[in-house]
Structure formats: C-alpha cells, structure tokens
Design a protein around this motif. Structure first.
Motif, PDB file in Angstrom:
ATOM      1  N   GLN A  10     -28.480   7.936   7.546  1.00  0.00           N
ATOM      2  CA  GLN A  10     -28.385   6.714   6.740  1.00  0.00           C
ATOM      3  C   GLN A  10     -29.355   6.758   5.562  1.00  0.00           C
ATOM      4  OE1 GLN A  10     -29.110   4.040  10.040  1.00  0.00           O
ATOM      5  NE2 GLN A  10     -26.973   3.357  10.052  1.00  0.00           N
ATOM      6  N   GLU A  11     -30.560   7.229   5.800  1.00  0.00           N
ATOM      7  CA  GLU A  11     -31.540   7.322   4.713  1.00  0.00           C
ATOM      8  C   GLU A  11     -31.098   8.352   3.680  1.00  0.00           C
ATOM      9  OE1 GLU A  11     -36.272   8.160   3.820  1.00  0.00           O
ATOM     10  OE2 GLU A  11     -35.601   8.120   5.908  1.00  0.00           O
ATOM     11  N   ALA A  12     -30.506   9.453   4.148  1.00  0.00           N
ATOM     12  CA  ALA A  12     -30.012  10.471   3.215  1.00  0.00           C
ATOM     13  C   ALA A  12     -28.965   9.876   2.281  1.00  0.00           C
ATOM     14  CB  ALA A  12     -29.434  11.664   3.976  1.00  0.00           C
ATOM     15  N   VAL A  13     -28.066   9.059   2.823  1.00  0.00           N
ATOM     16  CA  VAL A  13     -27.061   8.396   1.988  1.00  0.00           C
ATOM     17  C   VAL A  13     -27.736   7.435   1.025  1.00  0.00           C
ATOM     18  CG1 VAL A  13     -25.148   6.737   2.020  1.00  0.00           C
ATOM     19  CG2 VAL A  13     -25.151   8.659   3.617  1.00  0.00           C
ATOM     20  N   ALA A  14     -28.659   6.637   1.507  1.00  0.00           N
ATOM     21  CA  ALA A  14     -29.343   5.674   0.644  1.00  0.00           C
ATOM     22  C   ALA A  14     -30.069   6.376  -0.500  1.00  0.00           C
ATOM     23  CB  ALA A  14     -30.316   4.830   1.465  1.00  0.00           C
ATOM     24  N   VAL A  15     -30.743   7.455  -0.186  1.00  0.00           N
ATOM     25  CA  VAL A  15     -31.495   8.201  -1.192  1.00  0.00           C
ATOM     26  C   VAL A  15     -30.548   8.863  -2.190  1.00  0.00           C
ATOM     27  CG1 VAL A  15     -32.901  10.295  -1.459  1.00  0.00           C
ATOM     28  CG2 VAL A  15     -33.543   8.583   0.229  1.00  0.00           C
ATOM     29  N   SER A  16     -29.445   9.404  -1.700  1.00  0.00           N
ATOM     30  CA  SER A  16     -28.543  10.154  -2.580  1.00  0.00           C
ATOM     31  C   SER A  16     -27.667   9.256  -3.440  1.00  0.00           C
ATOM     32  CB  SER A  16     -27.688  11.121  -1.767  1.00  0.00           C
ATOM     33  OG  SER A  16     -26.815  10.418  -0.916  1.00  0.00           O
ATOM     34  N   ARG A  17     -27.633   7.961  -3.176  1.00  0.00           N
ATOM     35  CA  ARG A  17     -26.835   7.054  -4.018  1.00  0.00           C
ATOM     36  C   ARG A  17     -27.284   7.106  -5.479  1.00  0.00           C
ATOM     37  NH1 ARG A  17     -23.312   4.431  -1.086  1.00  0.00           N
ATOM     38  NH2 ARG A  17     -23.807   3.794   1.031  1.00  0.00           N
ATOM     39  N   SER A  18     -28.584   7.281  -5.703  1.00  0.00           N
ATOM     40  CA  SER A  18     -29.070   7.350  -7.082  1.00  0.00           C
ATOM     41  C   SER A  18     -28.671   8.660  -7.761  1.00  0.00           C
ATOM     42  CB  SER A  18     -30.593   7.190  -7.123  1.00  0.00           C
ATOM     43  OG  SER A  18     -31.223   8.296  -6.506  1.00  0.00           O
ATOM     44  N   ILE A  19     -28.347   9.666  -6.967  1.00  0.00           N
ATOM     45  CA  ILE A  19     -27.947  10.969  -7.502  1.00  0.00           C
ATOM     46  C   ILE A  19     -26.441  11.003  -7.733  1.00  0.00           C
ATOM     47  CG2 ILE A  19     -27.882  13.451  -7.050  1.00  0.00           C
ATOM     48  CD1 ILE A  19     -30.230  12.922  -5.061  1.00  0.00           C
ATOM     49  N   GLY A  20     -25.713  10.484  -6.722  1.00  0.00           N
ATOM     50  CA  GLY A  20     -24.255  10.480  -6.802  1.00  0.00           C
ATOM     51  C   GLY A  20     -23.684  11.876  -6.624  1.00  0.00           C
ATOM     52  N   GLY A  21     -22.449  12.039  -7.025  1.00  0.00           N
ATOM     53  CA  GLY A  21     -21.796  13.339  -7.016  1.00  0.00           C
ATOM     54  C   GLY A  21     -21.775  14.026  -5.673  1.00  0.00           C
ATOM     55  N   GLY A  22     -21.874  15.331  -5.723  1.00  0.00           N
ATOM     56  CA  GLY A  22     -21.774  16.164  -4.531  1.00  0.00           C
ATOM     57  C   GLY A  22     -22.817  15.857  -3.476  1.00  0.00           C
ATOM     58  N   SER A  23     -24.011  15.554  -3.893  1.00  0.00           N
ATOM     59  CA  SER A  23     -25.067  15.237  -2.938  1.00  0.00           C
ATOM     60  C   SER A  23     -24.690  14.020  -2.092  1.00  0.00           C
ATOM     61  CB  SER A  23     -26.390  14.986  -3.665  1.00  0.00           C
ATOM     62  OG  SER A  23     -27.414  14.681  -2.748  1.00  0.00           O
ATOM     63  N   LEU A  24     -24.192  12.994  -2.748  1.00  0.00           N
ATOM     64  CA  LEU A  24     -23.778  11.784  -2.023  1.00  0.00           C
ATOM     65  C   LEU A  24     -22.602  12.075  -1.106  1.00  0.00           C
ATOM     66  CD1 LEU A  24     -23.949   8.778  -1.393  1.00  0.00           C
ATOM     67  CD2 LEU A  24     -22.626   8.343  -3.490  1.00  0.00           C
ATOM     68  N   VAL A  25     -21.654  12.855  -1.567  1.00  0.00           N
ATOM     69  CA  VAL A  25     -20.484  13.187  -0.749  1.00  0.00           C
ATOM     70  C   VAL A  25     -20.902  13.922   0.525  1.00  0.00           C
ATOM     71  CG1 VAL A  25     -18.374  14.588  -0.650  1.00  0.00           C
ATOM     72  CG2 VAL A  25     -18.854  13.180  -2.657  1.00  0.00           C
ATOM     73  N   VAL A  26     -21.772  14.901   0.393  1.00  0.00           N
ATOM     74  CA  VAL A  26     -22.216  15.671   1.560  1.00  0.00           C
ATOM     75  C   VAL A  26     -22.988  14.779   2.530  1.00  0.00           C
ATOM     76  CG1 VAL A  26     -23.640  17.622   2.316  1.00  0.00           C
ATOM     77  CG2 VAL A  26     -22.194  17.850   0.307  1.00  0.00           C
ATOM     78  N   CYS A  27     -23.825  13.910   1.998  1.00  0.00           N
ATOM     79  CA  CYS A  27     -24.577  12.994   2.856  1.00  0.00           C
ATOM     80  C   CYS A  27     -23.651  12.019   3.573  1.00  0.00           C
ATOM     81  CB  CYS A  27     -25.626  12.244   2.040  1.00  0.00           C
ATOM     82  SG  CYS A  27     -27.007  13.272   1.504  1.00  0.00           S
ATOM     83  N   LEU A  28     -22.629  11.533   2.885  1.00  0.00           N
ATOM     84  CA  LEU A  28     -21.668  10.634   3.527  1.00  0.00           C
ATOM     85  C   LEU A  28     -20.890  11.341   4.634  1.00  0.00           C
ATOM     86  CD1 LEU A  28     -20.438   8.729   0.365  1.00  0.00           C
ATOM     87  CD2 LEU A  28     -21.490   7.664   2.386  1.00  0.00           C
ATOM     88  N   HIS A  29     -20.552  12.591   4.427  1.00  0.00           N
ATOM     89  CA  HIS A  29     -19.870  13.362   5.475  1.00  0.00           C
ATOM     90  C   HIS A  29     -20.778  13.576   6.685  1.00  0.00           C
ATOM     91  CE1 HIS A  29     -15.870  14.531   3.962  1.00  0.00           C
ATOM     92  NE2 HIS A  29     -16.414  14.218   2.792  1.00  0.00           N
ATOM     93  N   THR A  30     -22.047  13.824   6.426  1.00  0.00           N
ATOM     94  CA  THR A  30     -22.999  13.967   7.534  1.00  0.00           C
ATOM     95  C   THR A  30     -23.107  12.654   8.298  1.00  0.00           C
ATOM     96  OG1 THR A  30     -24.242  15.670   6.368  1.00  0.00           O
ATOM     97  CG2 THR A  30     -25.390  14.509   8.140  1.00  0.00           C
ATOM     98  N   LEU A  31     -23.217  11.553   7.576  1.00  0.00           N
ATOM     99  CA  LEU A  31     -23.279  10.243   8.220  1.00  0.00           C
ATOM    100  C   LEU A  31     -22.030   9.994   9.056  1.00  0.00           C
ATOM    101  CD1 LEU A  31     -24.605   7.498   8.718  1.00  0.00           C
ATOM    102  CD2 LEU A  31     -23.608   6.729   6.539  1.00  0.00           C
ATOM    103  N   ALA A  32     -20.869  10.326   8.524  1.00  0.00           N
ATOM    104  CA  ALA A  32     -19.616  10.130   9.262  1.00  0.00           C
ATOM    105  C   ALA A  32     -19.612  10.955  10.547  1.00  0.00           C
ATOM    106  CB  ALA A  32     -18.423  10.502   8.385  1.00  0.00           C
ATOM    107  N   SER A  33     -20.115  12.168  10.503  1.00  0.00           N
ATOM    108  CA  SER A  33     -20.174  13.012  11.707  1.00  0.00           C
ATOM    109  C   SER A  33     -21.074  12.396  12.771  1.00  0.00           C
ATOM    110  CB  SER A  33     -20.686  14.410  11.349  1.00  0.00           C
ATOM    111  OG  SER A  33     -19.786  15.073  10.508  1.00  0.00           O
ATOM    112  N   VAL A  34     -22.210  11.868  12.345  1.00  0.00           N
ATOM    113  CA  VAL A  34     -23.129  11.222  13.281  1.00  0.00           C
ATOM    114  C   VAL A  34     -22.474   9.973  13.873  1.00  0.00           C
ATOM    115  CG1 VAL A  34     -25.347  10.037  13.519  1.00  0.00           C
ATOM    116  CG2 VAL A  34     -25.202  12.138  12.164  1.00  0.00           C
TER     117      VAL A  34
END
Length: 122
Positions: free
Chosen positions: A73-97
């Motif tokens: 969850q923190e990875a997604v929150a942090v990566s929102r400011s970056i967007g793009g691929g970083s956010l997508v990968v973090c969202l996929h990790t969150l979905a897996s968890v």
C-alpha cells in the motif's frame, strides 16, 4: 549501482534459511531510501517505491501476506507522484497481496487502476 540498490540486491540473494537476515536487509534498504526520499524526493521516490515493492513481494512469497500489505500500500501511495510504469508495477504487487488475503474486489480495483494509468512519456 548505488548503496541502497546494492543492499536490496544483497538481501534478495540471501539463502532460504536466512529469511530473517534478508528481511533485515530489506528493512534497512527501506529505511535508507525513506531518508533519501525525505531529503530529495525527485531523485529518490522511485527507489523508495522499489524497495517497498520488492520487500512486499518477498514477504508474499514467504507466505506473510498480512505483513506485505502495508508495504504494498505504501509503495502505491509513494509511486502515485511518479505515475507511469512504477505505479503500474506497484498496483500489480498490491493486487497480488490482496488476492493472497482473499480481498478479491480490492485486487480487481487495483488492477483496474493499473490499466487506467497513462503510459510513461519518453
């Protein structure tokens, strides 16, 4: 490769019998990257997101999904400011968890959000 990336890579290579040592390495990498991102967010936010995401993935692989959830969850929150691929990968990790925790609607929402993220501009 920077010191934190090296620490993260080293933690990933720890033998299976040394999960606690690997986890200590991951947590140290997170702490260091948090400090760097606090001082210079533009340069280090993506590193922090990667450290959080990598640690969450390992905890998930070790069957510790409850511990992985706040990091994902923190990875997604942090990566929102970056967007793009970083956010997508973090969202996929969150979905897996979330799937591991049987939170299927939350996982589906994370994947839907990932699908809606505009691609990186080069």
């Amino acid at each position: 490769m920077g010191a934190i990336e090296g620490l993260l890579a080293f933690a990933q290579t720890r033998p299976r019998w040394s999960r606690s040592a690997a986890l200590n390495g991951f947590m140290e990498a997170i702490a260091r990257s948090r400090a760097l991102a606090g001082r210079a967010p533009r340069e280090h936010t993506e590193l922090l997101a990667r450290c959080l995401r990598t640690t969450a993935r390992h905890l998930l692989a070790w069957g510790r999904s409850t511990e992985a959830l706040p990091l994902a969850q923190e990875a997604v929150a942090v990566s929102r400011s970056i967007g793009g691929g970083s956010l997508v990968v973090c969202l996929h990790t969150l979905a897996s968890v979330q799937e591991a925790l049987h939170r299927y609607s939350d996982a589906a929402a994370a994947l839907a959000e990932a699908d809606a993220v505009p691609p990186d501009e080069d």
